[in-house]
Scaffold this motif. Structure first.
Motif, PDB file in Angstrom:
ATOM      1  N   TYR A   8       0.844  -1.194   0.000  1.00  0.00           N
ATOM      2  CA  TYR A   8       0.000   0.000   0.000  1.00  0.00           C
ATOM      3  C   TYR A   8       0.876   1.238   0.000  1.00  0.00           C
ATOM      4  CZ  TYR A   8      -3.882   3.092   1.104  1.00  0.00           C
ATOM      5  OH  TYR A   8      -4.830   4.076   1.037  1.00  0.00           O
ATOM      6  N   ARG A   9       0.473   2.204  -0.801  1.00  0.00           N
ATOM      7  CA  ARG A   9       1.155   3.510  -0.820  1.00  0.00           C
ATOM      8  C   ARG A   9       0.135   4.596  -0.510  1.00  0.00           C
ATOM      9  NH1 ARG A   9       4.625   2.626  -6.327  1.00  0.00           N
ATOM     10  NH2 ARG A   9       6.196   1.247  -5.415  1.00  0.00           N
ATOM     11  N   PHE A  10       0.523   5.515   0.362  1.00  0.00           N
ATOM     12  CA  PHE A  10      -0.388   6.572   0.798  1.00  0.00           C
ATOM     13  C   PHE A  10      -0.449   7.760  -0.159  1.00  0.00           C
ATOM     14  CE2 PHE A  10       0.477   4.396   4.811  1.00  0.00           C
ATOM     15  CZ  PHE A  10      -0.816   4.246   5.291  1.00  0.00           C
ATOM     16  N   GLU A  11       0.528   7.879  -1.048  1.00  0.00           N
ATOM     17  CA  GLU A  11       0.578   9.039  -1.930  1.00  0.00           C
ATOM     18  C   GLU A  11      -0.648   9.084  -2.845  1.00  0.00           C
ATOM     19  OE1 GLU A  11       2.928   6.620  -1.981  1.00  0.00           O
ATOM     20  OE2 GLU A  11       4.695   7.487  -1.068  1.00  0.00           O
ATOM     21  N   ALA A  12      -1.051  10.297  -3.208  1.00  0.00           N
ATOM     22  CA  ALA A  12      -2.164  10.481  -4.141  1.00  0.00           C
ATOM     23  C   ALA A  12      -1.816   9.843  -5.483  1.00  0.00           C
ATOM     24  CB  ALA A  12      -2.453  11.972  -4.324  1.00  0.00           C
ATOM     25  N   GLY A  13      -2.803   9.311  -6.141  1.00  0.00           N
ATOM     26  CA  GLY A  13      -2.602   8.717  -7.461  1.00  0.00           C
ATOM     27  C   GLY A  13      -2.133   7.272  -7.439  1.00  0.00           C
ATOM     28  N   GLN A  14      -2.128   6.632  -6.288  1.00  0.00           N
ATOM     29  CA  GLN A  14      -1.646   5.255  -6.168  1.00  0.00           C
ATOM     30  C   GLN A  14      -2.784   4.227  -6.076  1.00  0.00           C
ATOM     31  OE1 GLN A  14       1.626   4.311  -6.358  1.00  0.00           O
ATOM     32  NE2 GLN A  14       1.948   6.446  -6.898  1.00  0.00           N
ATOM     33  N   GLU A  15      -3.998   4.634  -6.405  1.00  0.00           N
ATOM     34  CA  GLU A  15      -5.149   3.750  -6.231  1.00  0.00           C
ATOM     35  C   GLU A  15      -5.031   2.472  -7.063  1.00  0.00           C
ATOM     36  OE1 GLU A  15      -5.332   7.036  -6.940  1.00  0.00           O
ATOM     37  OE2 GLU A  15      -6.127   7.826  -5.056  1.00  0.00           O
ATOM     38  N   ALA A  16      -4.605   2.596  -8.307  1.00  0.00           N
ATOM     39  CA  ALA A  16      -4.470   1.412  -9.172  1.00  0.00           C
ATOM     40  C   ALA A  16      -3.381   0.481  -8.640  1.00  0.00           C
ATOM     41  CB  ALA A  16      -4.176   1.820 -10.611  1.00  0.00           C
ATOM     42  N   TYR A  17      -2.264   1.063  -8.208  1.00  0.00           N
ATOM     43  CA  TYR A  17      -1.187   0.263  -7.617  1.00  0.00           C
ATOM     44  C   TYR A  17      -1.701  -0.475  -6.378  1.00  0.00           C
ATOM     45  CZ  TYR A  17       3.020  -0.931  -5.002  1.00  0.00           C
ATOM     46  OH  TYR A  17       3.973  -1.615  -4.295  1.00  0.00           O
ATOM     47  N   ASN A  18      -2.371   0.234  -5.501  1.00  0.00           N
ATOM     48  CA  ASN A  18      -2.865  -0.374  -4.266  1.00  0.00           C
ATOM     49  C   ASN A  18      -3.852  -1.508  -4.555  1.00  0.00           C
ATOM     50  OD1 ASN A  18      -1.275   1.342  -2.744  1.00  0.00           O
ATOM     51  ND2 ASN A  18      -2.913   2.837  -2.437  1.00  0.00           N
ATOM     52  N   ALA A  19      -4.752  -1.305  -5.483  1.00  0.00           N
ATOM     53  CA  ALA A  19      -5.722  -2.351  -5.831  1.00  0.00           C
ATOM     54  C   ALA A  19      -5.020  -3.579  -6.411  1.00  0.00           C
ATOM     55  CB  ALA A  19      -6.744  -1.804  -6.820  1.00  0.00           C
ATOM     56  N   TYR A  20      -4.045  -3.344  -7.295  1.00  0.00           N
ATOM     57  CA  TYR A  20      -3.280  -4.453  -7.879  1.00  0.00           C
ATOM     58  C   TYR A  20      -2.558  -5.243  -6.793  1.00  0.00           C
ATOM     59  CZ  TYR A  20       0.592  -6.833 -10.211  1.00  0.00           C
ATOM     60  OH  TYR A  20       1.518  -7.768 -10.616  1.00  0.00           O
ATOM     61  N   LEU A  21      -1.912  -4.547  -5.859  1.00  0.00           N
ATOM     62  CA  LEU A  21      -1.125  -5.229  -4.828  1.00  0.00           C
ATOM     63  C   LEU A  21      -1.990  -5.966  -3.829  1.00  0.00           C
ATOM     64  CD1 LEU A  21       1.960  -5.562  -4.493  1.00  0.00           C
ATOM     65  CD2 LEU A  21       1.268  -3.903  -6.172  1.00  0.00           C
ATOM     66  N   VAL A  22      -3.188  -5.491  -3.552  1.00  0.00           N
ATOM     67  CA  VAL A  22      -4.097  -6.248  -2.676  1.00  0.00           C
ATOM     68  C   VAL A  22      -4.418  -7.587  -3.324  1.00  0.00           C
ATOM     69  CG1 VAL A  22      -6.462  -6.330  -1.771  1.00  0.00           C
ATOM     70  CG2 VAL A  22      -5.079  -4.279  -1.448  1.00  0.00           C
ATOM     71  N   GLU A  23      -4.756  -7.566  -4.611  1.00  0.00           N
ATOM     72  CA  GLU A  23      -5.065  -8.813  -5.312  1.00  0.00           C
ATOM     73  C   GLU A  23      -3.823  -9.692  -5.444  1.00  0.00           C
ATOM     74  OE1 GLU A  23      -8.155  -9.907  -5.909  1.00  0.00           O
ATOM     75  OE2 GLU A  23      -8.667  -8.068  -4.842  1.00  0.00           O
ATOM     76  N   ALA A  24      -2.673  -9.090  -5.718  1.00  0.00           N
ATOM     77  CA  ALA A  24      -1.427  -9.852  -5.827  1.00  0.00           C
ATOM     78  C   ALA A  24      -1.096 -10.532  -4.502  1.00  0.00           C
ATOM     79  CB  ALA A  24      -0.285  -8.935  -6.266  1.00  0.00           C
ATOM     80  N   THR A  25      -1.308  -9.839  -3.402  1.00  0.00           N
ATOM     81  CA  THR A  25      -1.020 -10.405  -2.084  1.00  0.00           C
ATOM     82  C   THR A  25      -1.916 -11.601  -1.799  1.00  0.00           C
ATOM     83  OG1 THR A  25      -0.207  -8.288  -1.272  1.00  0.00           O
ATOM     84  CG2 THR A  25      -0.905  -9.896   0.387  1.00  0.00           C
ATOM     85  N   LYS A  26      -3.178 -11.506  -2.151  1.00  0.00           N
ATOM     86  CA  LYS A  26      -4.087 -12.649  -1.972  1.00  0.00           C
ATOM     87  C   LYS A  26      -3.587 -13.853  -2.776  1.00  0.00           C
ATOM     88  CE  LYS A  26      -8.255  -9.825  -1.412  1.00  0.00           C
ATOM     89  NZ  LYS A  26      -9.543  -9.469  -2.057  1.00  0.00           N
ATOM     90  N   LYS A  27      -3.155 -13.608  -3.997  1.00  0.00           N
ATOM     91  CA  LYS A  27      -2.638 -14.701  -4.830  1.00  0.00           C
ATOM     92  C   LYS A  27      -1.353 -15.274  -4.241  1.00  0.00           C
ATOM     93  CE  LYS A  27      -4.834 -13.122  -9.046  1.00  0.00           C
ATOM     94  NZ  LYS A  27      -4.679 -12.555 -10.395  1.00  0.00           N
ATOM     95  N   CYS A  28      -0.519 -14.423  -3.679  1.00  0.00           N
ATOM     96  CA  CYS A  28       0.730 -14.896  -3.078  1.00  0.00           C
ATOM     97  C   CYS A  28       0.468 -15.769  -1.860  1.00  0.00           C
ATOM     98  CB  CYS A  28       1.630 -13.725  -2.725  1.00  0.00           C
ATOM     99  SG  CYS A  28       2.334 -12.940  -4.196  1.00  0.00           S
ATOM    100  N   ILE A  29      -0.552 -15.447  -1.093  1.00  0.00           N
ATOM    101  CA  ILE A  29      -0.905 -16.289   0.052  1.00  0.00           C
ATOM    102  C   ILE A  29      -1.354 -17.662  -0.447  1.00  0.00           C
ATOM    103  CG2 ILE A  29      -2.586 -16.572   1.930  1.00  0.00           C
ATOM    104  CD1 ILE A  29      -2.366 -13.439   2.255  1.00  0.00           C
TER     105      ILE A  29
END
Length: 127
Positions: free
Chosen positions: A89-110
């Motif tokens: 997760y990144r707090f900076e503005a404009g990182q919404e797509a990155y954050n959404a991708y990484l949430v899904e990637a993390t689920k797949k990694c688990i």
């Protein structure tokens, strides 16, 4: 219980890597477990994979990771733990797509952690 584990990161996960040679050397050194990196900076174009690697569906990912699982099994190595993408997760503005991708990637990694036989997935939540 693992006696000695080692972390593997980066280019040793290239599609061209001879996993039996790599894992055989690790096992011959008396190491019986590895910290398997599932980080985005491991599975990327620099190391022979496409960027946004974790946009693949789980069947595609499992097909790719079967090569690793089989070589680990052949060489008597266990996955002591995995490390997922970082940061998730990144707090900076404009990182919404990155954050959404990484949430899904993390689920797949688990899920891939379990597929590889690991019990623990390290997730670093923010950066």
């Amino acid at each position: 219980m693992h006696k000695i584990s080692v972390a593997l990161l980066g280019s040793q996960y290239s599609p061209e890597t001879d996993l039996d040679q790599l894992y055989g050397m690790i096992r011959a050194a008396g190491i019986d477990g590895i910290d398997f990196s599932l980080e985005s900076n491991t599975f990327n174009a620099k190391n022979g994979y496409e960027d946004n690697f974790y946009k693949k569906d789980m069947d595609e990912l499992k097909a790719i990771f079967t090569r690793f699982k089989d070589a680990l099994d052949r060489n008597g190595l266990a996955v002591a733990q995995t490390h997922g993408p970082f940061p998730t997760y990144r707090f900076e503005a404009g990182q919404e797509a990155y954050n959404a991708y990484l949430v899904e990637a993390t689920k797949k990694c688990i899920e891939l952690t379990a597929f590889l036989g690991g019990k623990y997935a390290v997730v670093h939540p923010v950066h």
